[in-house]
Write an enzyme that holds these catalytic residues in place. Sequence first.
Site, PDB file in Angstrom:
ATOM      1  N   VAL A  96      -9.455   4.113  -4.678  1.00 30.81           N
ATOM      2  CA  VAL A  96      -8.989   4.732  -3.623  1.00 30.81           C
ATOM      3  C   VAL A  96      -8.122   5.612  -3.724  1.00 30.81           C
ATOM      4  CG1 VAL A  96      -9.462   2.299  -2.388  1.00 30.81           C
ATOM      5  CG2 VAL A  96      -7.473   2.653  -3.367  1.00 30.81           C
ATOM      6  N   HIS A 102     -14.896   2.109  -1.334  1.00 31.47           N
ATOM      7  CA  HIS A 102     -13.680   1.034  -0.959  1.00 31.47           C
ATOM      8  C   HIS A 102     -12.671   1.941  -0.029  1.00 31.47           C
ATOM      9  CE1 HIS A 102     -15.073  -1.530  -4.400  1.00 31.47           C
ATOM     10  NE2 HIS A 102     -15.691  -1.677  -3.490  1.00 31.47           N
ATOM     11  N   TYR A 147       0.826  -1.421  -0.077  1.00 29.56           N
ATOM     12  CA  TYR A 147       0.057  -0.084  -0.070  1.00 29.56           C
ATOM     13  C   TYR A 147       0.741   1.235   0.078  1.00 29.56           C
ATOM     14  CZ  TYR A 147      -4.252  -2.510   0.321  1.00 29.56           C
ATOM     15  OH  TYR A 147      -5.456  -3.286  -0.143  1.00 29.56           O
ATOM     16  N   ASN A 153     -16.070   1.992 -21.423  1.00 28.71           N
ATOM     17  CA  ASN A 153     -15.001   1.042 -21.176  1.00 28.71           C
ATOM     18  C   ASN A 153     -14.218   0.559 -22.385  1.00 28.71           C
ATOM     19  OD1 ASN A 153     -13.427  -1.416 -20.261  1.00 28.71           O
ATOM     20  ND2 ASN A 153     -14.593  -1.546 -18.571  1.00 28.71           N
ATOM     21  N   PRO A 154     -13.200   0.562 -22.541  1.00 32.20           N
ATOM     22  CA  PRO A 154     -12.306  -0.138 -23.962  1.00 32.20           C
ATOM     23  C   PRO A 154     -12.695  -1.768 -23.890  1.00 32.20           C
ATOM     24  CG  PRO A 154     -10.741   0.495 -22.182  1.00 32.20           C
ATOM     25  CD  PRO A 154     -12.054   0.765 -21.623  1.00 32.20           C
TER      26      PRO A 154
HETATM   27  C1  BV8 Z   1     -18.186  -7.575   1.299  1.00 30.49           C
HETATM   28  C2  BV8 Z   1      -9.937  -1.702  -1.865  1.00 30.49           C
HETATM   29  C3  BV8 Z   1     -19.307  -8.571   3.328  1.00 30.49           C
HETATM   30  C4  BV8 Z   1      -8.708  -2.324  -1.396  1.00 30.49           C
HETATM   31  C5  BV8 Z   1     -11.044  -3.282  -3.103  1.00 30.49           C
HETATM   32  C6  BV8 Z   1     -21.152 -11.604  -3.742  1.00 30.49           C
HETATM   33  C7  BV8 Z   1     -20.521 -12.541  -5.063  1.00 30.49           C
HETATM   34  C8  BV8 Z   1     -19.527 -12.775  -5.038  1.00 30.49           C
HETATM   35  C9  BV8 Z   1     -18.569 -12.281  -4.108  1.00 30.49           C
HETATM   36  C10 BV8 Z   1     -19.134 -11.518  -3.299  1.00 30.49           C
HETATM   37  C11 BV8 Z   1     -20.218 -10.971  -2.949  1.00 30.49           C
HETATM   38  N1  BV8 Z   1     -20.217 -10.221  -2.184  1.00 30.49           N
HETATM   39  C12 BV8 Z   1     -19.192 -10.187  -1.527  1.00 30.49           C
HETATM   40  C13 BV8 Z   1     -18.271 -10.859  -2.078  1.00 30.49           C
HETATM   41  C14 BV8 Z   1     -16.729 -10.986  -1.976  1.00 30.49           C
HETATM   42  C15 BV8 Z   1     -16.122  -9.654  -2.649  1.00 30.49           C
HETATM   43  C16 BV8 Z   1     -16.055  -9.898  -3.700  1.00 30.49           C
HETATM   44  O1  BV8 Z   1     -16.937  -9.326  -4.679  1.00 30.49           O
HETATM   45  N2  BV8 Z   1     -15.327 -10.597  -4.551  1.00 30.49           N
HETATM   46  C17 BV8 Z   1     -15.091 -10.708  -6.312  1.00 30.49           C
HETATM   47  C18 BV8 Z   1     -13.527 -10.762  -6.452  1.00 30.49           C
HETATM   48  C19 BV8 Z   1     -16.123 -11.755  -6.609  1.00 30.49           C
HETATM   49  N3  BV8 Z   1     -16.512  -8.656  -2.043  1.00 30.49           N
HETATM   50  C20 BV8 Z   1     -16.168  -8.243  -0.521  1.00 30.49           C
HETATM   51  O2  BV8 Z   1     -15.451  -8.840   0.038  1.00 30.49           O
HETATM   52  C21 BV8 Z   1     -16.388  -6.865  -0.167  1.00 30.49           C
HETATM   53  N4  BV8 Z   1     -17.189  -6.884   1.229  1.00 30.49           N
HETATM   54  O3  BV8 Z   1     -19.055  -7.738   0.547  1.00 30.49           O
HETATM   55  O4  BV8 Z   1     -18.351  -7.596   2.811  1.00 30.49           O
HETATM   56  C22 BV8 Z   1     -19.649  -8.151   4.571  1.00 30.49           C
HETATM   57  C23 BV8 Z   1     -20.822  -7.662   5.222  1.00 30.49           C
HETATM   58  C24 BV8 Z   1     -21.029  -7.312   6.339  1.00 30.49           C
HETATM   59  C25 BV8 Z   1     -20.027  -7.561   7.185  1.00 30.49           C
HETATM   60  C26 BV8 Z   1     -18.714  -8.005   6.830  1.00 30.49           C
HETATM   61  C27 BV8 Z   1     -18.564  -8.358   5.422  1.00 30.49           C
HETATM   62  C28 BV8 Z   1     -15.379  -5.772  -0.484  1.00 30.49           C
HETATM   63  C29 BV8 Z   1     -14.934  -5.391  -1.667  1.00 30.49           C
HETATM   64  C30 BV8 Z   1     -14.102  -4.162  -1.565  1.00 30.49           C
HETATM   65  C31 BV8 Z   1     -12.596  -4.732  -1.972  1.00 30.49           C
HETATM   66  N5  BV8 Z   1     -11.682  -3.893  -1.854  1.00 30.49           N
HETATM   67  N6  BV8 Z   1     -10.316  -2.049  -3.104  1.00 30.49           N
HETATM   68  C32 BV8 Z   1      -7.467  -2.076  -2.402  1.00 30.49           C
HETATM   69  O5  BV8 Z   1      -7.597  -1.346  -3.491  1.00 30.49           O
HETATM   70  O6  BV8 Z   1      -6.266  -2.532  -2.435  1.00 30.49           O
HETATM   71  S1  BV8 Z   1     -12.015  -3.691  -4.565  1.00 30.49           S
HETATM   72  C33 BV8 Z   1     -11.017  -3.171  -5.739  1.00 30.49           C
HETATM   73  O7  BV8 Z   1     -11.533  -3.789  -7.061  1.00 30.49           O
HETATM   74  C34 BV8 Z   1     -10.712  -1.943  -5.951  1.00 30.49           C
HETATM   75  O8  BV8 Z   1     -11.446  -0.748  -5.240  1.00 30.49           O
HETATM   76  C35 BV8 Z   1     -11.027  -1.795  -7.505  1.00 30.49           C
HETATM   77  O9  BV8 Z   1     -11.929  -0.520  -7.806  1.00 30.49           O
HETATM   78  C36 BV8 Z   1     -12.331  -2.956  -7.567  1.00 30.49           C
HETATM   79  C37 BV8 Z   1     -12.837  -3.182  -8.642  1.00 30.49           C
HETATM   80  O10 BV8 Z   1     -12.158  -3.428  -9.675  1.00 30.49           O
HETATM   81  P1  BV8 Z   1     -12.250  -2.378 -10.753  1.00 30.49           P
HETATM   82  O11 BV8 Z   1     -12.365  -1.157 -10.510  1.00 30.49           O
HETATM   83  O12 BV8 Z   1     -13.369  -2.589 -11.641  1.00 30.49           O
HETATM   84  O13 BV8 Z   1     -10.958  -2.662 -11.452  1.00 30.49           O
HETATM   85  P2  BV8 Z   1     -10.326  -3.849 -12.610  1.00 30.49           P
HETATM   86  O14 BV8 Z   1      -8.989  -3.827 -12.676  1.00 30.49           O
HETATM   87  O15 BV8 Z   1     -11.100  -5.097 -12.176  1.00 30.49           O
HETATM   88  O16 BV8 Z   1     -11.024  -3.277 -13.965  1.00 30.49           O
HETATM   89  C38 BV8 Z   1     -10.616  -2.183 -14.686  1.00 30.49           C
HETATM   90  C39 BV8 Z   1     -11.543  -1.896 -15.844  1.00 30.49           C
HETATM   91  O17 BV8 Z   1     -11.305  -0.690 -16.587  1.00 30.49           O
HETATM   92  C40 BV8 Z   1     -11.506  -2.841 -16.799  1.00 30.49           C
HETATM   93  O18 BV8 Z   1     -12.978  -3.296 -17.276  1.00 30.49           O
HETATM   94  C41 BV8 Z   1     -10.510  -2.224 -17.921  1.00 30.49           C
HETATM   95  O19 BV8 Z   1     -11.132  -2.756 -19.336  1.00 30.49           O
HETATM   96  C42 BV8 Z   1     -11.022  -0.583 -17.871  1.00 30.49           C
HETATM   97  N7  BV8 Z   1     -10.302   0.112 -18.234  1.00 30.49           N
HETATM   98  C43 BV8 Z   1      -8.721   0.028 -18.642  1.00 30.49           C
HETATM   99  N8  BV8 Z   1      -8.550   1.255 -18.923  1.00 30.49           N
HETATM  100  C44 BV8 Z   1      -9.533   2.126 -19.146  1.00 30.49           C
HETATM  101  C45 BV8 Z   1     -10.487   1.237 -18.654  1.00 30.49           C
HETATM  102  N9  BV8 Z   1     -11.839   2.092 -18.524  1.00 30.49           N
HETATM  103  C46 BV8 Z   1     -11.677   3.167 -18.966  1.00 30.49           C
HETATM  104  N10 BV8 Z   1     -10.895   3.814 -19.441  1.00 30.49           N
HETATM  105  C47 BV8 Z   1      -9.589   3.407 -19.606  1.00 30.49           C
HETATM  106  N11 BV8 Z   1      -8.501   4.088 -19.955  1.00 30.49           N
END
Ligand code: BV8
Length: 261
Positions: A107, A123, A71, A217-218
Amino acid sequence: MTEPHEIPDRLAELLQSARSITVLTGSGVSAESGVPTFREALTGLWATFDPEELATRSAFLRNPRLVWEWYAERRRTVQRVEPNPGHFALARLEQMVPNLTLITQNVDGLHQRAGSRRVLELHGNITQVKCFDEDTAVAAWPEDEQVPPRCPRCGGLLRPDVVWFGEALPAQALRAAMLASRNCDLFFSVGTSGVVEPAASLPYDALRARVPMIEINPDSTPLSRHATFRLVGPSGLLLPLLIERTWGHDAVRASSQSDAR
Ligand code: BV8
């Protein structure tokens, strides 16, 4: 890639007449600022880890130094970069429409640095730090040899003030985000892979409320086939184009002047 003239007339018309707009952003919005998207955020020492593994309480308790340093490195990156035209366009959009709610999964704090005022950080914020034990913010911490540094109040480990996987999102921000997703004239999903819950459900809340949903989104995502409009390309190009197409070039020029606070 969407060309300028390819911003659909209908979308420009809807945007011009919209009273309330909700925007959800992900790390793609910060990509053009040089902030690796979340899936790319693991480089070097951390390349062997899955982000979902490193961004957890258990990883931090197992190896606090490794997680703290990941971090700290990302914080240095974020403090070194600037908002890009996509961030400035969203800050401009907030001035052009009566009510805009910006929900971000990011973040990095770049929306606020670009001048956006109503930002819901689902987040957390990597530039802020809190005590792992007390779960309360720590404004300043000793940059001494201890890694992670210790809480000046209780001596506990300090941690980044972000929401890790398995942790609950800030209840008030999430509640406001869900409300804003259902009660708006247009919903934009910008730069997110639409995988991480519960943020990933917000566009579907909008669709269920019959709100037109625009994806920028690209690449395609699980959301793409549900989008009312898809603008395929980088947000740093498309968001200013959208403003230009809707309100003319002067509106964009104003957004590119960094009116950040
Ligand atoms: C919770 C901070 C419950 C940390 C982050 C239901 C179903 C399945 C799983 C779950 C569910 N509910 C909960 C879960 C578990 C989990 C989850 O979702 N897992 C996933 C992997 C399946 N969720 C959690 O654990 C959440 N907590 O639900 O708790 C609870 C309730 C009560 C009491 C206790 C517990 C917490 C989730 C938060 C995690 N923390 N960030 C850190 O940053 O280190 S998430 C992290 O992913 C970032 O914040 C990021 O923003 C986020 C999402 O990813 P994206 O932003 O989409 O980034 P990514 O790289 O994936 O995609 C980028 C996109 O941009 C791509 O599409 C790309 O094509 C595009 N792109 C690229 N260049 C460009 C562009 N677009 C435009 N212009 C460009 N130039």
